[in-house]
Design a protein around this motif. Structure first.
Motif, PDB file in Angstrom:
ATOM      1  N   THR A   1       0.832  -1.209   0.000  1.00 58.84           N
ATOM      2  CA  THR A   1       0.000   0.000   0.000  1.00 58.84           C
ATOM      3  C   THR A   1       0.863   1.254   0.000  1.00 58.84           C
ATOM      4  N   LEU A   2       1.877   1.271   0.858  1.00 58.52           N
ATOM      5  CA  LEU A   2       2.775   2.428   0.915  1.00 58.52           C
ATOM      6  C   LEU A   2       3.537   2.595  -0.392  1.00 58.52           C
ATOM      7  N   HIS A   3       4.009   1.492  -0.949  1.00 55.94           N
ATOM      8  CA  HIS A   3       4.710   1.571  -2.236  1.00 55.94           C
ATOM      9  C   HIS A   3       3.795   2.167  -3.312  1.00 55.94           C
ATOM     10  N   ALA A   4       2.550   1.723  -3.352  1.00 53.00           N
ATOM     11  CA  ALA A   4       1.614   2.235  -4.363  1.00 53.00           C
ATOM     12  C   ALA A   4       1.377   3.733  -4.181  1.00 53.00           C
ATOM     13  N   GLU A   5       1.247   4.185  -2.942  1.00 54.70           N
ATOM     14  CA  GLU A   5       1.080   5.617  -2.681  1.00 54.70           C
ATOM     15  C   GLU A   5       2.317   6.396  -3.129  1.00 54.70           C
ATOM     16  N   GLY A   6       3.482   5.881  -2.790  1.00 60.65           N
ATOM     17  CA  GLY A   6       4.723   6.538  -3.183  1.00 60.65           C
ATOM     18  C   GLY A   6       4.892   6.573  -4.688  1.00 60.65           C
ATOM     19  N   GLU A   7       4.549   5.476  -5.328  1.00 60.15           N
ATOM     20  CA  GLU A   7       4.650   5.387  -6.782  1.00 60.15           C
ATOM     21  C   GLU A   7       3.790   6.460  -7.454  1.00 60.15           C
ATOM     22  N   ALA A   8       2.589   6.664  -6.944  1.00 62.79           N
ATOM     23  CA  ALA A   8       1.700   7.677  -7.519  1.00 62.79           C
ATOM     24  C   ALA A   8       2.295   9.075  -7.380  1.00 62.79           C
TER      25      ALA A   8
END
Length: 192
Positions: free
Chosen positions: A64-71
């Protein structure tokens, strides 16, 4: 999407949100599943319906954190006028995101030990490091950087990750600003 599927997604999201807050505050080792369940208002059955164990839940929090950071990274990089600027802007967005105490603790400090080096690396390659490789490849293709893209990405990634640890632990309120300035200076020194 059916009602059952929506309810399952809501239960999964509630477990991830509760675990994320507790892992960020107390750390993985000090967070028991009972605390997560109490915080989420869920039963043990709900937890084990969605996750094999606490480590699997931790991995979902990391995803979840990776996806937020990626965005955040993609938004900044895509707004840049060229690949080199996009690489720098994406990296600066990464620093802003990952230096946050909750993200730094979970993704940088705890995830390698909790997930193991191989799983942590694989997850990072699918997300932030994958974007970094793409950014470096684009900068090399446009001619603003020279060298092997993977090697350059590995070196940049190491500098960024250690910089996050350093800035996050520093008592100097200017540490993040200094890190970002130093990073831009480093990248400019490599520009062709």
């Amino acid at each position: 999407m059916g009602v059952k599927s929506e309810k399952a997604q809501a239960t999964r999201a509630a477990l991830i949100a509760a675990a994320r807050a507790l892992f960020a505050r107390d750390g993985y080792g000090a967070t028991g599943t009972e605390a997560i369940l109490a915080s989420a208002g869920m039963t043990r059955g709900a937890l084990y319906h969605h996750f094999a164990d606490k480590q699997a839940l931790f991995a979902a929090v990391c995803e979840t954190l990776h996806a937020e950071g990626e965005a955040v990274i993609e938004t900044q990089a895509d707004a840049a006028p060229d690949a080199f600027s996009g690489l720098i802007d994406g990296c600066l967005a990464f620093l802003d995101f990952v230096v946050r105490p909750d993200v730094r603790r979970i993704l940088i400090l705890e995830a390698p030990g909790v997930l193991g080096w191989d799983q942590w690396n694989e997850m990072d390659r699918r997300h932030g490091f994958g974007l970094l490789i793409e950014g470096v490849e684009a900068a090399v293709a446009e001619g603003s950087l020279a060298g092997d893209p993977l090697t350059l990405a590995v070196m940049i990634n190491g500098a960024l990750n250690y910089g996050v640890v350093w800035a996050g632990q520093s008592e100097d309120p200017t540490a993040l600003r200094r890190l970002k300035t130093g990073f831009v200076d480093l990248m400019e020194s490599m520009r062709r």
